[in-house]
Design a protein around this motif. Structure first.
Motif, PDB file in Angstrom:
ATOM      1  N   THR A 213       0.858  -1.183   0.000  1.00 43.09           N
ATOM      2  CA  THR A 213       0.000   0.000   0.000  1.00 43.09           C
ATOM      3  C   THR A 213       0.897   1.236   0.000  1.00 43.09           C
ATOM      4  OG1 THR A 213      -0.106  -0.092   2.394  1.00 43.09           O
ATOM      5  CG2 THR A 213      -1.931  -1.073   1.196  1.00 43.09           C
ATOM      6  N   GLU A 214       0.427   2.240  -0.680  1.00 48.10           N
ATOM      7  CA  GLU A 214       1.186   3.493  -0.727  1.00 48.10           C
ATOM      8  C   GLU A 214       0.243   4.634  -0.412  1.00 48.10           C
ATOM      9  OE1 GLU A 214       3.085   4.076  -4.481  1.00 48.10           O
ATOM     10  OE2 GLU A 214       4.630   2.598  -4.046  1.00 48.10           O
ATOM     11  N   ALA A 215       0.809   5.677   0.110  1.00 50.24           N
ATOM     12  CA  ALA A 215      -0.009   6.855   0.356  1.00 50.24           C
ATOM     13  C   ALA A 215      -0.604   7.305  -0.982  1.00 50.24           C
ATOM     14  CB  ALA A 215       0.837   7.964   0.963  1.00 50.24           C
TER      15      ALA A 215
ATOM     16  N   GLY B 242      -2.411  11.043   1.118  1.00 53.91           N
ATOM     17  CA  GLY B 242      -2.667  10.219   2.299  1.00 53.91           C
ATOM     18  C   GLY B 242      -3.716  10.761   3.254  1.00 53.91           C
ATOM     19  N   SER B 243      -4.248  11.946   2.953  1.00 54.07           N
ATOM     20  CA  SER B 243      -5.230  12.520   3.876  1.00 54.07           C
ATOM     21  C   SER B 243      -6.603  11.880   3.720  1.00 54.07           C
ATOM     22  CB  SER B 243      -5.350  14.027   3.639  1.00 54.07           C
ATOM     23  OG  SER B 243      -6.041  14.284   2.423  1.00 54.07           O
TER      24      SER B 243
ATOM     25  N   GLY C 296      -6.954   7.020   2.046  1.00 52.76           N
ATOM     26  CA  GLY C 296      -5.642   7.656   2.126  1.00 52.76           C
ATOM     27  C   GLY C 296      -4.537   6.782   1.554  1.00 52.76           C
ATOM     28  N   TYR C 297      -4.871   5.500   1.301  1.00 49.86           N
ATOM     29  CA  TYR C 297      -3.876   4.580   0.753  1.00 49.86           C
ATOM     30  C   TYR C 297      -4.409   3.899  -0.505  1.00 49.86           C
ATOM     31  CZ  TYR C 297      -1.661   5.084   5.259  1.00 49.86           C
ATOM     32  OH  TYR C 297      -1.059   5.604   6.364  1.00 49.86           O
ATOM     33  N   VAL C 298      -3.511   3.534  -1.386  1.00 45.16           N
ATOM     34  CA  VAL C 298      -3.902   2.738  -2.549  1.00 45.16           C
ATOM     35  C   VAL C 298      -2.987   1.523  -2.638  1.00 45.16           C
ATOM     36  CG1 VAL C 298      -4.939   4.527  -3.981  1.00 45.16           C
ATOM     37  CG2 VAL C 298      -2.469   4.286  -3.947  1.00 45.16           C
TER      38      VAL C 298
ATOM     39  N   GLY D  56       2.594   5.838   9.390  1.00 44.93           N
ATOM     40  CA  GLY D  56       1.388   6.609   9.680  1.00 44.93           C
ATOM     41  C   GLY D  56       1.749   7.961  10.258  1.00 44.93           C
ATOM     42  N   ASN D  57       0.933   8.939  10.007  1.00 47.81           N
ATOM     43  CA  ASN D  57       1.130  10.292  10.540  1.00 47.81           C
ATOM     44  C   ASN D  57       2.532  10.828  10.278  1.00 47.81           C
ATOM     45  OD1 ASN D  57      -1.475  10.572  11.673  1.00 47.81           O
ATOM     46  ND2 ASN D  57      -0.849   9.213  13.324  1.00 47.81           N
TER      47      ASN D  57
END
Ligand SMILES: [Zn+2]
Ligand SMILES: [Zn+2]
Length: 372
Positions: free
Chosen positions: A145-147, A153-154, A208-210, A240-241
């Motif tokens: 998974t990537e942002a 990623g929001s 936020g992820y794909v 994360g964050n």
């Protein structure tokens, strides 16, 4: 005010000679029973909760308890300051995580927005024996998974996608003011982020992820073995964050070779010779990873004898140089003989000393044969 104040021991329902564990236990029961989380909008319970908290804060402090025992509520006025919420440093010791009590008095507040490192990923890769020897560079495709690129990623659309959380007004935490108590809790609406998604990102649907397939080039050094792990720094799951990504571990499986077997950095193979070669000595051509090698087998070779070819083994992954190649001799007795060959063996039989004594196990013989 002091006139209506209940006795602390009475509040906790304990005797004046109660010990520290008994005090703690009594208080714990009351606090659990009257905790605001369990009694929403119940002012009576809230009062009882505060009353118990105050009583415990005083009685659990030996100095304050002594003062109270002697002078009552009066004695705690003035410099002693009555109830001090900061005296509750061990509050979470009593309750653990039951109510998220770390937040209760504003101290030791846990930050749910803390940057978190991403998970490590494992990728199994099978390579050929020769590739382990020479090393190689391969391209692999790693699912992960990537942002989301669209929303960084929001999870929200860039334009007006995020709005300030109406519950906490962007603070990420909600504050209950209860006279002397200040209860801070992470906002349940936004999970402490202070913002909520109004228009979810069209690409990732608000996650936020794909999920992607990431192409990576892996440089496999010469000398790797079965189970060797190669670390590709920061190619694991995203953090994360704003935390750093995890690492990707490529775990190698090396296919077996039909002729050569590996032990540590050495290679081993077995070469069959016939009895005549064994008796008279022989030169055998062996195709190694370094080309054709002429292997000299000395006179009188026994089955299991070994010839060592230095530096023709595997490259050392740690350190320099290479291991050795051990050629194990396997003396084969002919099972089919022509009439002429049979005659020759018969002549040999007459001249050779008969061998019919059983073996005595000798360690020295084996050691002697190992390096010839
Ligand atoms: Zn909020
Ligand atoms: Zn997105």
């Amino acid at each position: 005010m002091n006139a209506t104040k209940r006795d602390y021991y009475e509040v906790l329902g304990v005797g004046r000679d109660i010990d520290e564990p008994g005090l703690k236990s009594a208080y714990r029961k009351l606090a659990l029973k009257y905790h605001p989380d369990r009694n929403p909008d119940n002012t009576d319970a809230e009062e009882k909760f505060k009353e118990a908290a105050e009583a415990y804060s005083v009685l659990s402090d030996p100095q304050k308890r002594a003062t109270y025992d002697r002078y009552g509520h009066q004695g705690l006025q003035g410099s002693a300051g009555g109830f001090d919420p900061n005296a509750f440093s061990d509050f979470s010791d009593i309750f653990g995580d039951l109510f998220g009590f770390g937040d209760l008095f504003g101290g030791g507040r846990r930050n749910r927005n803390r940057a978190q490192r991403g998970d490590d990923l494992r990728y199994d890769l099978e390579i050929n024996f020769e590739d382990a020897l020479h090393g190689l560079s391969v391209e692999i495709q790693v699912p992960r998974t990537e942002a989301c690129a669209r929303c960084s990623g929001s999870g929200a659309e860039k334009e007006d996608g995020l709005v300030t959380c109406p519950m906490c007004h962007g603070r990420g935490e909600v504050l209950y003011q209860q006279s002397f108590l200040q209860i801070r809790r992470t906002c349940g609406q936004c999970n402490g982020r202070g913002q909520i998604v109004r228009r979810p990102c069209t690409q990732c649907k608000g996650d936020g992820y794909v999920r992607t397939q990431r192409k990576l080039k892996v440089n496999i050094p010469a000398g790797v073995d079965n189970g060797t792990r190669l670390r590709l720094s920061q190619e694991g799951q995203p953090g994360g964050n704003g935390g750093p990504p995890g690492d990707l571990y490529v775990v190698l499986k090396v296919k077996e070779h039909p002729i050569f077997e590996r032990h540590e950095d050495d290679l081993h193979c077995t070469v069959p010779i016939n009895v005549a070669q064994a008796a008279l000595g022989a030169q055998v051509d062996l195709l190694t990873f370094d080309g054709l090698q002429n292997v000299k087998i000395g006179e009188g070779a026994q089955s299991g004898a070994t010839v060592r070819l230095r530096g023709l083994g595997m490259p050392r992954l740690q350190g320099s140089g290479r291991g050795d190649l051990f050629v194990h001799v396997d003396v084969r007795t002919p099972s089919k003989l022509t009439r002429e060959q049979k005659k020759l063996f018969e002549q040999l039989l007459d001249t050779l000393p008969a061998e019919n004594e059983p073996h005595e196990k000798s360690l020295m013989d084996k050691v002697k044969d190992y390096f010839m």
